[in-house]
Design a protein around this motif. Structure first.
Motif, short mmCIF file in Angstrom:
data_model
loop_
_atom_site.label_atom_id
_atom_site.label_comp_id
_atom_site.label_asym_id
_atom_site.label_seq_id
_atom_site.Cartn_x
_atom_site.Cartn_y
_atom_site.Cartn_z
N PHE A 91 1.04 -1.26 -0.01
CA PHE A 91 -0.02 0.16 0.04
C PHE A 91 1.01 1.15 0.08
N ASN A 92 2.13 0.91 0.14
CA ASN A 92 3.09 2.38 0.03
C ASN A 92 4.32 2.12 -0.95
N GLU A 93 4.28 1.10 -1.46
CA GLU A 93 5.30 0.80 -2.20
C GLU A 93 5.17 1.24 -3.79
N THR A 94 6.20 1.61 -4.48
CA THR A 94 6.07 1.59 -6.07
C THR A 94 7.13 0.72 -6.65
N THR A 95 6.80 0.00 -7.83
CA THR A 95 8.13 -0.82 -8.08
C THR A 95 9.08 -0.19 -8.71
N VAL A 96 8.96 1.06 -9.65
CA VAL A 96 9.87 1.53 -10.33
C VAL A 96 10.36 3.09 -9.68
N LYS A 97 11.74 3.08 -9.69
CA LYS A 97 12.39 4.17 -9.14
C LYS A 97 12.64 5.31 -10.50
N GLU A 98 11.62 6.09 -10.74
CA GLU A 98 11.78 6.40 -12.17
C GLU A 98 12.73 7.41 -12.37
N GLU A 99 13.08 8.23 -11.11
CA GLU A 99 14.18 9.26 -11.54
C GLU A 99 15.60 8.60 -11.73
N TYR A 100 15.83 7.06 -11.73
CA TYR A 100 17.00 6.66 -12.01
C TYR A 100 17.21 5.86 -13.49
N CYS A 101 15.99 5.77 -14.08
CA CYS A 101 15.69 5.18 -15.52
C CYS A 101 16.04 6.28 -16.46
N PRO A 102 16.75 5.72 -17.51
CA PRO A 102 16.87 6.75 -18.76
C PRO A 102 15.56 7.61 -19.00
N SER A 103 15.79 8.91 -19.25
CA SER A 103 14.30 9.58 -19.75
C SER A 103 13.81 9.23 -21.05
N ILE A 104 14.56 8.40 -21.99
CA ILE A 104 13.81 8.06 -23.20
C ILE A 104 12.84 7.00 -22.88
N LEU A 105 12.84 6.41 -21.64
CA LEU A 105 11.90 5.40 -21.53
C LEU A 105 10.57 5.91 -21.09
N PRO A 106 9.47 5.44 -21.47
CA PRO A 106 8.03 5.79 -20.74
C PRO A 106 7.88 5.58 -19.46
N ARG A 107 7.10 6.32 -18.92
CA ARG A 107 6.78 6.07 -17.35
C ARG A 107 5.58 5.27 -17.27
N ASP A 108 5.43 4.20 -17.48
CA ASP A 108 4.35 3.47 -17.46
C ASP A 108 4.44 2.18 -16.85
N LYS A 109 3.44 1.08 -16.81
CA LYS A 109 3.41 0.11 -15.84
C LYS A 109 4.44 -1.00 -16.34
N TYR A 110 4.97 -0.86 -17.95
CA TYR A 110 5.99 -1.67 -18.43
C TYR A 110 7.31 -1.30 -18.13
N LEU A 111 7.39 -0.24 -17.12
CA LEU A 111 8.90 0.25 -16.83
C LEU A 111 8.97 -0.47 -15.26
N ARG A 112 10.13 -1.19 -15.01
CA ARG A 112 10.49 -1.67 -13.82
C ARG A 112 11.88 -1.65 -13.39
N ALA A 113 11.97 -1.48 -12.12
CA ALA A 113 13.28 -1.29 -11.69
C ALA A 113 13.64 -2.41 -10.59
N TYR A 114 14.72 -3.19 -10.65
CA TYR A 114 15.02 -4.25 -9.52
C TYR A 114 16.17 -3.80 -8.67
N ASP A 115 16.75 -4.59 -7.93
CA ASP A 115 17.69 -4.31 -7.00
C ASP A 115 19.04 -4.71 -7.27
N ASN A 116 19.09 -4.61 -8.72
CA ASN A 116 20.39 -4.77 -9.37
C ASN A 116 21.01 -3.43 -10.29
N ASN A 117 20.46 -2.26 -9.91
CA ASN A 117 21.01 -1.04 -10.51
C ASN A 117 20.78 -1.13 -11.67
#
Length: 335
Positions: free
Chosen positions: A177-203
């Motif tokens: 209830f308080n977690e988001t999957t994607v750390k958007e600020e760390y992903c390349p700006s060229i990528l869409p910010r939608d549900k198909y973008l994910r970030a895991y714990d391997n940088n």
């Protein structure tokens, strides 16, 4: 009812993470004992010391904002079956949250999701045969303790018989209830910010191009044009995470390209990003040594990898979805 809505919303929006959770993340109202357990991203309570009919078992789960267990992947089924047998040594069937009470032959879980994974035994789960009265009113499903298969059973007690089994409840961990999957600020700006973008714990960030249809070489070129590579997989857990996301979060059941290939034709497999092959999950090890000029896919239902032709031709339509990986750009972002 609101719990079912939350389950559906999280599943549809891809907000449910596939990481392994800890017991401490389960709702505090659940008793901490041997019957509370976690697997991947869900909390489970095995109610093996009480038997109820199906609707009353569901009511028991809802007392703490849960549902009878939903099983949308074979690994979840394996886990529950193994737990019943090896941990609890339980020798009776148990209710799971599947039924076709609303529409015969259309199975849904108690959390509102339609069944996508099927593990019925020899009886396929529909009431058929006008002379086979054993099928009448068998609209709810148990997990068989002998082989882990699913079997239809009568849902409710009646004036002649009791239809009661032990049952398994599932609960969302409080962190959902308080977690988001994607750390958007760390992903390349060229990528869409939608549900198909994910970030895991391997940088790294990953984009699931499940609606694109390219052959391997086209997909590889597409990823590189955006500064990425086709995905490389180096552990069993990460392999499961990726396929769980495909199957459950994106409802994508067809194989997708990963970065494994033998484009050199010398029967030496490698990843497109140059990383070493430290883990594999071949469907058949013979495929890895017998075929050359092959490129590889992962299949969401089995989690296993299969060789395919690298280029689409007039005779082979090897165009499919794919996953790109990108390095997170933390150095260029304010913390």
């Amino acid at each position: 009812m609101w719990v079912q809505v939350i389950f559906m919303f999280l599943a549809l929006c891809g907000k449910v993470s596939s990481r392994d959770i800890k017991i401490d993340e389960c709702p505090a109202v659940l008793e901490r004992n041997q019957y509370l357990t976690v697997f991947r991203d869900m909390c489970y309570v095995f109610h093996l010391n009480e038997r109820r009919d199906f609707p009353h078992a569901q009511e028991r789960c809802q007392e703490h904002n849960g549902n009878l267990v939903s099983i949308q992947h074979y690994r979840v089924n394996e886990y529950l079956f193994e737990r019943l047998n090896s941990r609890y040594h339980y020798k009776h069937d148990v209710w799971i949250g599947l039924s076709d009470q609303e529409e015969e032959g259309t199975y849904r879980w108690q959390n509102g999701q339609r069944a996508k994974y099927d593990n019925f035994g020899s009886r396929v789960g529909t009431n058929t045969g006008s002379l086979d009265f054993s099928y009448i009113n068998e609209d709810c499903v148990v997990l068989n303790y002998k082989d882990g298969k699913w079997i239809d059973r009568v849902c409710r007690d009646d004036q002649f018989f009791k239809h009661r089994y032990a049952f398994i409840c599932e609960y969302l961990p409080t962190t959902y209830f308080n977690e988001t999957t994607v750390k958007e600020e760390y992903c390349p700006s060229i990528l869409p910010r939608d549900k198909y973008l994910r970030a895991y714990d391997n940088n790294k960030c990953y984009y699931f191009y499940v609606h694109q249809k390219l052959d391997f070489k086209e997909a590889n070129a597409y990823c590189r044009k955006q500064g990425g590579e086709l995905i490389s997989i180096h552990s069993d857990k990460f392999n499961t995470d990726i396929n769980h996301a495909l199957w459950i979060d994106y409802v994508h059941h067809k194989p997708v390209w990963i970065g494994l290939h033998d484009l050199s034709g010398n029967r030496t497999l490698s990843w497109t990003n140059g990383s070493p092959l430290t883990f594999h999950y071949y469907a058949n090890y013979y495929d890895a040594i017998a075929f050359y000029n092959t490129c590889w896919v992962t299949e969401p239902l089995s989690d296993k990898w299969f060789p395919r032709a690298c280029e689409a031709t007039a005779k082979t339509s090897e165009r499919r979805g794919f996953i790109c990986e990108y390095h997170q750009q933390r150095n260029n972002t304010k913390m």
